[in-house]
Motif scaffolding. Sequence first.
Motif, short mmCIF file in Angstrom:
data_model
loop_
_atom_site.label_atom_id
_atom_site.label_comp_id
_atom_site.label_asym_id
_atom_site.label_seq_id
_atom_site.Cartn_x
_atom_site.Cartn_y
_atom_site.Cartn_z
N ASP A 22 37.58 24.69 38.86
CA ASP A 22 36.85 26.51 37.47
C ASP A 22 37.79 27.44 37.82
O ASP A 22 38.17 27.62 37.00
CB ASP A 22 35.76 27.50 38.43
CG ASP A 22 34.76 26.30 38.96
OD1 ASP A 22 34.18 25.27 37.30
OD2 ASP A 22 33.62 26.98 39.30
N ALA A 23 38.84 27.25 37.93
CA ALA A 23 39.60 28.58 38.53
C ALA A 23 41.11 27.50 36.80
O ALA A 23 41.62 28.49 36.37
CB ALA A 23 41.06 27.88 40.07
N ILE A 24 40.42 27.02 36.54
CA ILE A 24 41.61 26.22 35.23
C ILE A 24 40.59 26.57 33.65
O ILE A 24 40.48 26.73 32.93
CB ILE A 24 42.60 25.02 35.72
CG1 ILE A 24 43.01 25.05 36.55
CG2 ILE A 24 42.63 24.48 34.25
CD1 ILE A 24 43.96 23.56 36.66
N SER A 25 39.55 25.96 34.82
CA SER A 25 38.77 25.69 33.10
C SER A 25 37.87 27.10 32.65
O SER A 25 37.32 27.24 31.60
CB SER A 25 37.20 23.97 33.12
OG SER A 25 36.62 24.39 34.58
N GLY A 26 37.82 27.67 33.75
CA GLY A 26 36.79 28.62 33.41
C GLY A 26 37.29 29.85 32.25
O GLY A 26 36.95 30.19 31.67
N ASP A 27 38.47 29.74 32.17
CA ASP A 27 39.56 30.34 30.89
C ASP A 27 39.96 29.04 29.56
O ASP A 27 40.79 29.84 29.08
CB ASP A 27 40.55 31.64 31.76
CG ASP A 27 39.88 32.53 32.37
OD1 ASP A 27 38.67 32.82 31.90
OD2 ASP A 27 40.42 32.88 33.65
N GLY A 37 39.46 30.31 24.31
CA GLY A 37 39.36 30.52 26.25
C GLY A 37 40.50 31.57 25.57
O GLY A 37 41.08 32.00 25.41
N LYS A 38 41.57 31.50 27.56
CA LYS A 38 42.47 32.68 27.54
C LYS A 38 43.94 31.96 28.16
O LYS A 38 44.84 32.87 28.20
CB LYS A 38 41.88 33.77 28.64
CG LYS A 38 40.83 34.28 27.67
CD LYS A 38 39.69 35.12 29.28
CE LYS A 38 38.55 36.04 28.73
NZ LYS A 38 37.96 36.88 29.57
N ASN A 39 43.61 30.89 28.44
CA ASN A 39 44.71 30.79 29.41
C ASN A 39 45.35 29.53 28.52
O ASN A 39 47.08 28.66 29.21
CB ASN A 39 44.72 30.03 30.90
CG ASN A 39 43.37 28.89 31.10
OD1 ASN A 39 43.42 28.31 29.73
ND2 ASN A 39 42.50 28.82 32.02
N GLY A 40 45.74 28.92 27.57
CA GLY A 40 46.46 27.95 26.85
C GLY A 40 45.83 26.44 26.93
O GLY A 40 45.58 25.68 26.68
N PHE A 41 44.99 26.06 28.08
CA PHE A 41 44.43 24.90 28.58
C PHE A 41 43.06 25.11 27.28
O PHE A 41 42.19 26.14 26.61
CB PHE A 41 43.33 24.76 30.50
CG PHE A 41 44.96 24.52 30.64
CD1 PHE A 41 45.04 23.57 31.46
CD2 PHE A 41 45.56 26.22 31.52
CE1 PHE A 41 45.84 22.83 32.62
CE2 PHE A 41 46.38 25.69 32.15
CZ PHE A 41 46.61 24.57 32.81
N VAL A 42 42.75 23.13 27.41
CA VAL A 42 41.44 23.31 26.70
C VAL A 42 40.89 21.71 27.29
O VAL A 42 41.56 21.01 27.83
CB VAL A 42 42.47 22.74 24.69
CG1 VAL A 42 40.71 22.22 24.21
CG2 VAL A 42 42.73 23.31 24.64
N CYS A 43 39.98 22.07 26.88
CA CYS A 43 38.53 21.20 27.92
C CYS A 43 37.64 20.33 26.95
O CYS A 43 37.37 21.12 25.62
CB CYS A 43 38.25 21.52 28.98
SG CYS A 43 39.04 22.29 30.84
N ALA A 79 50.37 20.28 26.45
CA ALA A 79 49.86 18.86 26.35
C ALA A 79 48.56 19.02 24.93
O ALA A 79 49.15 18.35 24.01
CB ALA A 79 48.62 17.59 27.03
N ALA A 80 47.65 20.48 25.67
CA ALA A 80 47.01 21.07 24.11
C ALA A 80 47.30 21.24 22.77
O ALA A 80 47.56 20.72 21.61
CB ALA A 80 46.29 22.38 24.47
#
Length: 238
Positions: free
Chosen positions: A62-67, A84-90, A120-121
């Motif tokens: 959650d600490a990653i995917s939540g944002d 999103g807010k953190n640059g990760f994409v799920c 990677a995104a």
Amino acid sequence: MNHRRLAVIASLSFALIVGMSGMKQGHAQAPKTAYPNMAPLDQYLMADRNVEIALARSAAPDAISGDAKILVLGRHGYETAVEGKNGFVCVVERGWMSPADAPEFWNPRIRGPICFNPPAARSVLPATYKRTEMALTGRTKAEIIEGNRAAFEKGELPALEPGAMSYMMSKRAYLTDNGDHNLAHLMFYAPPLEGGAWGADLPKSPVMLVPQFKGAQPIDVFVVSVGRWSDGSAAPVM
């Protein structure tokens, strides 16, 4: 490779998992069902958008995917469901993100939740968009792989960025018809390199080299299994 039952990954951006059993005899278990062609589109779609969002988030803690930014698959490709807010994409990838010779390339059951880190995104996820676009417009497997290769050579897909990796730690993923259908793991993307330099596929090594992009892009995918699911509970390891 050791005598334990293995699950070998090749994917969702995504990844393909090929369940392997009978390793003492040196034979891999064949897929239970052949998938020579694409199934009707509705079989690849998820009817409940919120369920797909939750499944995509489950790829990472959650600490990653939540944002993270969340994508869902629509009839014309992936759509942004949550900014999103953190640059990760799920995203939940489908079977066409498998290697060209994967027997489950068109398996409509496959659901591969994956969270891409920012490099990677930017540099791996575009291949997911491209392959999905081709699949949804009726291209064959061979045309999808060739289209991926041509798009990269024309500069329509970006070069791989250093540090690109992704999380595939969802307890609810369905990555193959074989075995337990799943494996909690991380994926690291690198320029083509002899697998031995990573210690990949050696006895008792936790690292596997997966040919996900072979023939399509100059990207090697190194998979490392982890001993927990994204919710923190224990997961089987190789």
